[in-house]
Design an enzyme around this catalytic site. Structure first.
Site, PDB file in Angstrom:
ATOM      1  N   GLU A  91       0.847  -1.188   0.000  1.00 32.28           N
ATOM      2  CA  GLU A  91       0.000   0.000   0.000  1.00 32.28           C
ATOM      3  C   GLU A  91       0.892   1.252   0.000  1.00 32.28           C
ATOM      4  OE1 GLU A  91      -3.375  -0.493   0.285  1.00 32.28           O
ATOM      5  OE2 GLU A  91      -3.002  -2.634   0.351  1.00 32.28           O
ATOM      6  N   LYS A 110      -4.754 -12.167   9.883  1.00 34.95           N
ATOM      7  CA  LYS A 110      -5.025 -13.432   9.183  1.00 34.95           C
ATOM      8  C   LYS A 110      -4.750 -14.640  10.086  1.00 34.95           C
ATOM      9  CE  LYS A 110      -3.954 -11.293   4.725  1.00 34.95           C
ATOM     10  NZ  LYS A 110      -2.870 -11.023   3.771  1.00 34.95           N
TER      11      LYS A 110
HETATM   12  N1  HSE Z   1      -1.585  -6.508   1.714  1.00 38.55           N
HETATM   13  C1  HSE Z   1      -1.877  -7.887   1.611  1.00 38.55           C
HETATM   14  C2  HSE Z   1      -0.605  -8.652   1.260  1.00 38.55           C
HETATM   15  C3  HSE Z   1      -2.944  -8.112   0.527  1.00 38.55           C
HETATM   16  O1  HSE Z   1       0.434  -8.040   0.959  1.00 38.55           O
HETATM   17  O2  HSE Z   1      -0.596  -9.878   1.332  1.00 38.55           O
HETATM   18  C4  HSE Z   1      -3.720  -9.383   0.699  1.00 38.55           C
HETATM   19  O3  HSE Z   1      -4.410  -9.468   1.904  1.00 38.55           O
END
Ligand code: HSE
Ligand code: NAP
Length: 436
Positions: A191, A206
């Site tokens: 990002e 996660k």
């Molecule tokens: N920002 C997350 C990653 C995207 O780099 O894996 C997927 O959840």
């Protein structure tokens, strides 16, 4: 032929992937379902901004959520807009109205998953979120169903593509952390504000979801001890390479007799371990069960089409449940079911410690004494004395409790001969067979 209508919330990377994948694979999807599947409406913030997309003629863009929530023809809502508010309110209202919901929103599910699943079950609706962990990799459903006969002992994931890309670039191209991060941003993996990726928070959300399913007790992001990759240097990468390891950001959850642990941290992983082969933006989840032994799920952890694959898989599963009248029968997270969470600092691990010290007689003796005083046993030691006044010392210690090793690190910093403890990184150890 019957038609099943979907309301789509968000038409960004994942939302447009869902729309395009449905068009691309419509024949196979509808043949499987035996009915037509149509996205009736998509919620966007400003309809004028979507001229660049090829929107099917029968898909209506709307800026008003009521057009989806109040439309009784829409039976499945797909939430791929992200964030907590208003996504949570929209999902809870849809479920209360008996609509089933698919979401890719790990931020929301790691915080409010049990409440959302309970609302779904109360209203005889489904809530599914395969895409929230590992993008296109099927892992949540296999944990809920295919591996159900196991006592899951550990879940170890490389579940953030951005950090795995950065560490792979640092390893393969000798890039600095900053250059690799810039490359990840250029490739569209990280990002604009990459804090939650590189700081380990995305992986923490996660692993909270994975462990809640795997261990049948709710683990929240607050229960996860989090360390990112910001401090991993090119020197650490080189030492790892030299000694037969690669550095990976691991999300590790373990089930013990007295409770569970969950943590995210960079770790040395032996080149022989299957997780070491997971490179670039790929993800993998390695599960240790007491019957299945080891299984690894591998694939693209992000991206428009891979993530859409998981979203549409959930939509199709729900469509089958709707056809059979069996929605709302899978309370895969329970409310008021907190996990007993143990402090990962009590767990034993092997560690790599790199320090910059005075290049003088007696230094090694002083350092060794600190380790001995805390009962931490040194496995291997290397020294690079090529700097004039200083030397670089690297030690790998036998498994010791995190708390013990942290104490050693603090004591080392107090020694006048130690200029800097530059790195303290875990060495990932497989769970011994006897403990599985
Ligand atoms: N920002 C997350 C990653 C995207 O780099 O894996 C997927 O959840
Ligand atoms: P994205 O590209 O930013 O798309 C989100 C879309 O939702 C944007 O078009 C945004 O509009 C729209 N949106 C946000 N809030 C809205 C609101 N209140 N009303 C109407 N529209 C709204 O994000 P994404 O990458 O597709 O991610 C979506 C979700 O999937 C997130 O929860 C993410 O964590 C998850 N996910 C993503 C991936 C991936 O590979 N990208 C993988 C797994 C999971 P604007 O652009 O106008 O703000």
């Amino acid at each position: 032929m019957e038609t099943l209508y979907i309301g789509l919330l968000g038409l960004g990377t994942v939302g447009s992937g869902v729309m395009n994948t449905l068009e691309m694979n419509r024949r196979e999807i509808e043949a499987d379902l035996g009915c037509r599947l149509r996205i009736k409406r998509a919620l966007v913030k400003d309809v004028r901004e979507y001229g660049h997309l090829q929107i099917p003629a029968d898909l209506q863009l709307t800026e008003n959520i009521r057009d989806i929530l109040d439309d009784d023809e829409i039976q499945i809502m797909v939430e791929v807009m992200g964030g907590i508010t208003p996504a949570k309110e929209f999902i809870l209202e849809a479920l209360a109205k008996g609509k089933s919901v698919v979401s890719a929103n790990k931020d929301l599910i790691s915080l409010h998953g049990p409440e959302i699943v309970a609302t779904a079950v109360r209203n005889r609706a489904d809530f599914m979120c395969e895409a929230s962990v590992g993008g296109g990799i099927p892992i949540l459903l296999p944990l809920q169903k295919s591996l159900k006969a196991n006592r899951i002992r550990a879940i170890v994931g490389i579940i953030n593509g951005t950090t795995n890309y950065i560490l792979s670039e640092m390893t393969d191209k000798n890039m600095s952390y900053q250059d690799a991060l810039a490359a990840a941003q250029e490739q569209g993996y990280a990002e604009a504000d990459p804090t939650s990726d590189v700081g380990g928070w995305d992986a923490a959300r996660k692993i909270a979801i994975l462990s809640s399913i795997g261990f049948h007790a709710n683990v929240t992001t607050d229960d996860v001890q989090v360390e990112g990759i910001e401090a991993v240097s090119q020197q650490d990468i080189q030492f790892a390479t030299e000694f037969g390891y690669v550095i990976k950001l691991l999300a590790v959850a373990e089930q013990h007799e007295s409770g569970v642990t969950a943590a995210v941290y960079p770790a040395f992983v032996s080149k022989e371990h299957p997780l070491a082969a997971v490179r670039g933006a790929y993800n993998a989840v390695y599960v240790v069960g007491n019957a299945v032994d080891d299984v690894m799920f591998y694939g693209k952890g992000a991206g428009s089409y891979p993530t859409a694959s998981a979203v549409l898989g959930d939509v199709m599963e729900i469509a089958h449940h709707l056809q059979r009248g069996t929605t709302g029968q899978n309370p895969w997270l329970a409310e008021d079911n907190p996990a007993t969470v143990l402090d990962p600092a009590e767990l034993e691990n092997s560690y790599y410690i790199r320090m910059i010290v005075d290049n003088a007689p007696g230094v090694l003796a002083d350092i060794s004494r600190v380790f001995a005083e805390d009962g931490v046993s040194i496995k291997t030691m290397w020294q690079r004395g090529n700097l004039e006044a200083t030397a670089e010392i690297v030690m790998v210690v036998y498994p010791a409790a995190g708390r013990q090793v942290a104490r050693v690190s603090e004591a080392l910093k107090q020694l006048s001969c130690v200029r800097r403890v530059a790195s303290l990184i875990r060495v990932y150890e497989e769970i011994p067979n006897a403990d599985r």
